[in-house]
Motif scaffolding. Sequence first.
Motif, PDB file in Angstrom:
ATOM      1  N   LEU A  13     -13.159  -4.680  14.676  1.00 58.55           N
ATOM      2  CA  LEU A  13     -13.192  -5.029  13.256  1.00 58.55           C
ATOM      3  C   LEU A  13     -12.347  -6.267  12.992  1.00 58.55           C
ATOM      4  O   LEU A  13     -11.335  -6.512  13.643  1.00 58.55           O
ATOM      5  CB  LEU A  13     -12.684  -3.858  12.406  1.00 58.55           C
ATOM      6  N   ARG A  14     -12.778  -7.050  11.999  1.00 59.72           N
ATOM      7  CA  ARG A  14     -12.090  -8.294  11.672  1.00 59.72           C
ATOM      8  C   ARG A  14     -11.783  -8.320  10.175  1.00 59.72           C
ATOM      9  O   ARG A  14     -12.179  -7.424   9.429  1.00 59.72           O
ATOM     10  CB  ARG A  14     -12.944  -9.504  12.061  1.00 59.72           C
ATOM     11  N   PHE A  15     -11.082  -9.365   9.773  1.00 60.61           N
ATOM     12  CA  PHE A  15     -10.722  -9.538   8.366  1.00 60.61           C
ATOM     13  C   PHE A  15     -11.315 -10.848   7.826  1.00 60.61           C
ATOM     14  O   PHE A  15     -10.688 -11.534   7.036  1.00 60.61           O
ATOM     15  CB  PHE A  15      -9.200  -9.610   8.194  1.00 60.61           C
ATOM     16  N   ASP A  16     -12.507 -11.210   8.257  1.00 61.57           N
ATOM     17  CA  ASP A  16     -13.051 -12.521   7.907  1.00 61.57           C
ATOM     18  C   ASP A  16     -13.165 -12.734   6.400  1.00 61.57           C
ATOM     19  O   ASP A  16     -13.139 -13.874   5.922  1.00 61.57           O
ATOM     20  CB  ASP A  16     -14.420 -12.720   8.563  1.00 61.57           C
ATOM     21  N   SER A  17     -13.335 -11.663   5.654  1.00 58.38           N
ATOM     22  CA  SER A  17     -13.454 -11.779   4.196  1.00 58.38           C
ATOM     23  C   SER A  17     -12.162 -11.371   3.489  1.00 58.38           C
ATOM     24  O   SER A  17     -12.166 -11.110   2.287  1.00 58.38           O
ATOM     25  CB  SER A  17     -14.620 -10.911   3.697  1.00 58.38           C
ATOM     26  N   GLY A  18     -11.083 -11.311   4.240  1.00 54.39           N
ATOM     27  CA  GLY A  18      -9.834 -10.856   3.644  1.00 54.39           C
ATOM     28  C   GLY A  18      -9.791  -9.343   3.588  1.00 54.39           C
ATOM     29  O   GLY A  18     -10.552  -8.646   4.260  1.00 54.39           O
ATOM     30  N   LEU A  19      -8.910  -8.839   2.765  1.00 56.94           N
ATOM     31  CA  LEU A  19      -8.682  -7.396   2.717  1.00 56.94           C
ATOM     32  C   LEU A  19      -8.375  -6.973   1.287  1.00 56.94           C
ATOM     33  O   LEU A  19      -7.692  -7.674   0.550  1.00 56.94           O
ATOM     34  CB  LEU A  19      -7.506  -7.031   3.628  1.00 56.94           C
ATOM     35  N   SER A  20      -8.897  -5.811   0.921  1.00 56.59           N
ATOM     36  CA  SER A  20      -8.588  -5.194  -0.366  1.00 56.59           C
ATOM     37  C   SER A  20      -7.921  -3.853  -0.077  1.00 56.59           C
ATOM     38  O   SER A  20      -8.473  -3.030   0.659  1.00 56.59           O
ATOM     39  CB  SER A  20      -9.865  -4.987  -1.187  1.00 56.59           C
ATOM     40  N   VAL A  21      -6.743  -3.645  -0.624  1.00 53.64           N
ATOM     41  CA  VAL A  21      -5.986  -2.418  -0.363  1.00 53.64           C
ATOM     42  C   VAL A  21      -5.660  -1.736  -1.686  1.00 53.64           C
ATOM     43  O   VAL A  21      -5.083  -2.352  -2.583  1.00 53.64           O
ATOM     44  CB  VAL A  21      -4.674  -2.718   0.399  1.00 53.64           C
ATOM     45  N   THR A  22      -6.052  -0.491  -1.791  1.00 59.15           N
ATOM     46  CA  THR A  22      -5.698   0.333  -2.944  1.00 59.15           C
ATOM     47  C   THR A  22      -4.666   1.349  -2.472  1.00 59.15           C
ATOM     48  O   THR A  22      -4.932   2.130  -1.547  1.00 59.15           O
ATOM     49  CB  THR A  22      -6.926   1.056  -3.521  1.00 59.15           C
ATOM     50  N   ALA A  23      -3.486   1.324  -3.075  1.00 57.49           N
ATOM     51  CA  ALA A  23      -2.399   2.179  -2.588  1.00 57.49           C
ATOM     52  C   ALA A  23      -1.362   2.370  -3.681  1.00 57.49           C
ATOM     53  O   ALA A  23      -1.383   1.698  -4.717  1.00 57.49           O
ATOM     54  CB  ALA A  23      -1.753   1.562  -1.347  1.00 57.49           C
ATOM     55  N   LYS A  24      -0.450   3.280  -3.430  1.00 63.60           N
ATOM     56  CA  LYS A  24       0.738   3.433  -4.266  1.00 63.60           C
ATOM     57  C   LYS A  24       1.810   2.530  -3.676  1.00 63.60           C
ATOM     58  O   LYS A  24       2.313   2.788  -2.585  1.00 63.60           O
ATOM     59  CB  LYS A  24       1.204   4.894  -4.295  1.00 63.60           C
ATOM     60  N   TRP A  25       2.163   1.494  -4.399  1.00 64.81           N
ATOM     61  CA  TRP A  25       3.016   0.435  -3.863  1.00 64.81           C
ATOM     62  C   TRP A  25       4.499   0.754  -4.004  1.00 64.81           C
ATOM     63  O   TRP A  25       4.917   1.438  -4.942  1.00 64.81           O
ATOM     64  CB  TRP A  25       2.686  -0.877  -4.564  1.00 64.81           C
ATOM     65  N   GLY A  26       5.273   0.207  -3.088  1.00 65.06           N
ATOM     66  CA  GLY A  26       6.723   0.334  -3.138  1.00 65.06           C
ATOM     67  C   GLY A  26       7.260   1.301  -2.097  1.00 65.06           C
ATOM     68  O   GLY A  26       6.612   1.595  -1.096  1.00 65.06           O
ATOM     69  N   TRP A  27       8.468   1.773  -2.353  1.00 60.89           N
ATOM     70  CA  TRP A  27       9.165   2.700  -1.464  1.00 60.89           C
ATOM     71  C   TRP A  27       9.213   4.075  -2.115  1.00 60.89           C
ATOM     72  O   TRP A  27       9.344   4.187  -3.329  1.00 60.89           O
ATOM     73  CB  TRP A  27      10.592   2.228  -1.204  1.00 60.89           C
ATOM     74  N   ALA A  28       9.149   5.116  -1.298  1.00 60.99           N
ATOM     75  CA  ALA A  28       9.251   6.472  -1.845  1.00 60.99           C
ATOM     76  C   ALA A  28      10.597   6.681  -2.532  1.00 60.99           C
ATOM     77  O   ALA A  28      10.692   7.382  -3.544  1.00 60.99           O
ATOM     78  CB  ALA A  28       9.050   7.503  -0.737  1.00 60.99           C
ATOM     79  N   ALA A  29      11.643   6.075  -1.997  1.00 62.43           N
ATOM     80  CA  ALA A  29      12.987   6.173  -2.582  1.00 62.43           C
ATOM     81  C   ALA A  29      13.760   4.913  -2.253  1.00 62.43           C
ATOM     82  O   ALA A  29      13.546   4.309  -1.195  1.00 62.43           O
ATOM     83  CB  ALA A  29      13.729   7.396  -2.039  1.00 62.43           C
ATOM     84  N   VAL A  30      14.643   4.510  -3.147  1.00 62.60           N
ATOM     85  CA  VAL A  30      15.472   3.329  -2.910  1.00 62.60           C
ATOM     86  C   VAL A  30      16.435   3.632  -1.762  1.00 62.60           C
ATOM     87  O   VAL A  30      17.178   4.624  -1.815  1.00 62.60           O
ATOM     88  CB  VAL A  30      16.266   2.953  -4.175  1.00 62.60           C
TER      89      VAL A  30
END
Length: 203
Positions: free
Chosen positions: A129-146
């Motif tokens: 698999l390649r990333f020729d068209s870039g990447l789209s990521v759906t996620a919960k961003w950040g850190w679980a805890a500081v």
Amino acid sequence: MALGAAYATLAELKARLSNLEDVAIYDDVLEDALDSVSREIESHCGRQFNNTDTATTRKYGPDEVFALREGAAVSRWVRVDDFYDTAELVIESGGTTWSGGDYLLHPRNGVIDGQPGWPYCEVHADGLLRFDSGLSVTAKWGWAAVPAPVKQACLIMAAETFQIKDAPFGVAGMDQFGAIRVRDNRMAAAKLSRYCRDPIRVR
């Protein structure tokens, strides 16, 4: 903590400063110090340490793809923003949603140097698999805890920011290298050093 929140609380900062726990007159100044220092930490580290409660989508272009050749094999990955949860993770490229077997997340198991709790920050393509068209990521961003060192650095720097009014010309003293300015805190820098994202990667 939500994105944009300070990395330590007003109560924690007042407990660090002597004789201020029951004094409210400086609360606005102290909260401003916490907020400004938290943004300075983000700028210094190249990341933020709070999190989002809901999954949102972020896109990464094909120019953000890294490749490493190991013999005849070439591994490709995209450095993404930190995300801490995989329950609602969706990865797409070229209009195709990848299955769990199509990619690997790094750091593996959220562990660096034996320490758990790190977020994922790299998506590696598995197989051809390649990333020729870039990447789209759906996620919960950040850190679980500081991380505790980040919170401590925030408190150290916020306390200094508040106390700088008592340091003539912002100079706290002298050492073998000359003037020590209260904004150049070596202890805070040391606590943050391992959390800085490295902007230099080999393509």
